[in-house]
Design a protein around this motif. Structure first.
Motif, short mmCIF file in Angstrom:
data_model
loop_
_atom_site.label_atom_id
_atom_site.label_comp_id
_atom_site.label_asym_id
_atom_site.label_seq_id
_atom_site.Cartn_x
_atom_site.Cartn_y
_atom_site.Cartn_z
N MET A 1 45.69 41.48 31.76
CA MET A 1 44.66 41.62 30.75
C MET A 1 43.31 41.82 31.46
O MET A 1 42.85 40.89 32.14
CB MET A 1 44.64 40.36 29.87
CG MET A 1 43.84 40.48 28.63
SD MET A 1 43.91 38.89 27.74
CE MET A 1 42.95 39.29 26.30
N LYS A 2 42.76 43.02 31.30
CA LYS A 2 41.59 43.39 32.11
C LYS A 2 40.40 42.43 31.89
O LYS A 2 39.73 42.03 32.84
CB LYS A 2 41.20 44.83 31.80
CG LYS A 2 40.06 45.30 32.65
CD LYS A 2 39.88 46.78 32.64
CE LYS A 2 38.75 47.22 33.55
NZ LYS A 2 37.55 46.40 33.50
N LEU A 3 40.19 42.13 30.63
CA LEU A 3 39.08 41.23 30.28
C LEU A 3 39.14 39.92 31.08
O LEU A 3 38.13 39.44 31.60
CB LEU A 3 39.21 40.93 28.79
CG LEU A 3 38.18 40.06 28.13
CD1 LEU A 3 36.92 40.86 27.88
CD2 LEU A 3 38.74 39.52 26.81
N LEU A 4 40.33 39.36 31.19
CA LEU A 4 40.51 38.09 31.90
C LEU A 4 40.35 38.30 33.41
O LEU A 4 39.72 37.50 34.10
CB LEU A 4 41.89 37.51 31.56
CG LEU A 4 42.28 36.23 32.27
CD1 LEU A 4 41.31 35.08 31.95
CD2 LEU A 4 43.71 35.82 31.91
N GLU A 5 40.91 39.39 33.92
CA GLU A 5 40.77 39.67 35.36
C GLU A 5 39.29 39.82 35.72
O GLU A 5 38.83 39.30 36.74
CB GLU A 5 41.55 40.93 35.74
CG GLU A 5 43.05 40.72 35.68
CD GLU A 5 43.83 41.95 36.12
OE1 GLU A 5 43.21 42.95 36.53
OE2 GLU A 5 45.07 41.89 36.05
N ASP A 6 38.55 40.54 34.87
CA ASP A 6 37.11 40.72 35.14
C ASP A 6 36.40 39.38 35.17
O ASP A 6 35.54 39.13 36.02
CB ASP A 6 36.47 41.61 34.06
CG ASP A 6 36.92 43.06 34.20
OD1 ASP A 6 37.50 43.40 35.26
OD2 ASP A 6 36.72 43.85 33.25
N ARG A 7 36.77 38.51 34.23
CA ARG A 7 36.12 37.20 34.16
C ARG A 7 36.45 36.35 35.39
O ARG A 7 35.60 35.62 35.92
CB ARG A 7 36.57 36.50 32.87
CG ARG A 7 35.82 35.25 32.57
CD ARG A 7 34.33 35.55 32.34
NE ARG A 7 33.60 34.34 32.12
CZ ARG A 7 33.35 33.83 30.91
NH1 ARG A 7 33.73 34.48 29.84
NH2 ARG A 7 32.69 32.71 30.78
N ILE A 8 37.70 36.45 35.84
CA ILE A 8 38.11 35.70 37.05
C ILE A 8 37.32 36.22 38.26
O ILE A 8 36.82 35.45 39.07
CB ILE A 8 39.64 35.82 37.27
CG1 ILE A 8 40.39 35.07 36.16
CG2 ILE A 8 40.03 35.28 38.64
CD1 ILE A 8 41.90 35.32 36.14
N ARG A 9 37.19 37.56 38.34
CA ARG A 9 36.44 38.14 39.47
C ARG A 9 34.99 37.66 39.46
O ARG A 9 34.40 37.37 40.48
CB ARG A 9 36.45 39.67 39.38
CG ARG A 9 37.67 40.27 39.99
CD ARG A 9 37.49 41.75 40.31
NE ARG A 9 38.79 42.32 40.60
CZ ARG A 9 39.56 42.92 39.70
NH1 ARG A 9 39.14 43.09 38.47
NH2 ARG A 9 40.74 43.39 40.05
N GLU A 10 34.45 37.58 38.26
CA GLU A 10 33.04 37.21 38.11
C GLU A 10 32.81 35.72 38.35
O GLU A 10 31.89 35.33 39.07
CB GLU A 10 32.65 37.55 36.67
CG GLU A 10 31.16 37.75 36.45
CD GLU A 10 30.94 38.31 35.06
OE1 GLU A 10 30.24 37.65 34.29
OE2 GLU A 10 31.53 39.37 34.74
#
Ligand code: 5GP
Length: 190
Positions: free
Chosen positions: A1-10
């Motif tokens: 889930m891209k949204l979650l991956e982006d949040r983890i990266r951030e």
């Protein structure tokens, strides 16, 4: 889930070799909008399994589990880690070795809340070595209920939990799959 991956990266912070700290959206402070989106995604992935109940362990599984249950329109039950005066004497219990706390917790579910024949979906925040999910599996089993799926917010594929669940033939869905931590950076599996 891209949204979650982006949040983890951030917002994710890697601790040591194998722990991810995500305490500003999942494990301490909670982002309710993100949790609602995770719940919606779990509900979409498991809707065909005809779930009767969502089960998780306190405390960090509760937020994603409650939004999943809301979307599936079923109750959510969380296993407690401590005995309480308000708990009845009729319980299912299992021992769970905590990966992050390095201690064994006794998890407890009142017998009234998991019933024979119910189709149960397990939700948890992380999958590492699979101990938390295994403890919940024991409780579902003891109740004579049926485990029909496991939803994980963040899976670490380099630990042994996923293999354990695959070997048990379970329907597992993880919304983010981390394959490695490299110099403090998170790498995702495809
Ligand atoms: P397991 O039982 O699969 O070994 O570990 C899962 C449980 O340990 C989760 O419920 C979660 O609370 C905790 N956990 C495992 N790995 C991590 C991690 O990298 N970060 C955080 N914050 N919790 C973790």
């Amino acid at each position: 889930m891209k949204l979650l991956e982006d949040r983890i990266r951030e917002d994710g912070r890697v601790l040591g070799e194998d722990v991810l700290k995500v305490d500003n959206f999942l494990n301490h402070q909670v982002d309710p909008k993100l949790m609602a989106q995770l719940g919606e995604e779990f509900a979409r992935l498991f809707r065909d399994e005809k779930i009767d109940k969502v089960l998780t362990v306190e405390s960090s599984g509760i937020a994603p589990a409650v939004f999943t249950a809301l979307d599936l329109d079923v109750p959510m039950v969380f296993a407690r880690k401590k005995q309480s005066l308000t708990l009845s004497a009729e319980n299912y219990t299992a021992d769970v070795f905590s990966f992050t706390k390095q201690e064994t917790n006794h998890i407890i579910v009142d017998k009234r809340f998991i019933n024979e024949g119910e189709r149960v979906l397990l939700i948890d925040d992380f999958l590492a070595n699979g101990q938390a999910v295994q403890g919940m599996m024991e409780i579902v089993d003891a109740a004579g209920a049926e485990l029909v799926g496991v939803g994980i917010v963040i899976e670490k594929t380099f630990q042994k939990g996923r293999q354990l669940l695959d070997e048990a033939g379970l329907h597992v869905e993880s919304l983010a799959r981390i394959s490695a931590f490299n110099d403090g950076q998170v790498e995702f599996a495809d």
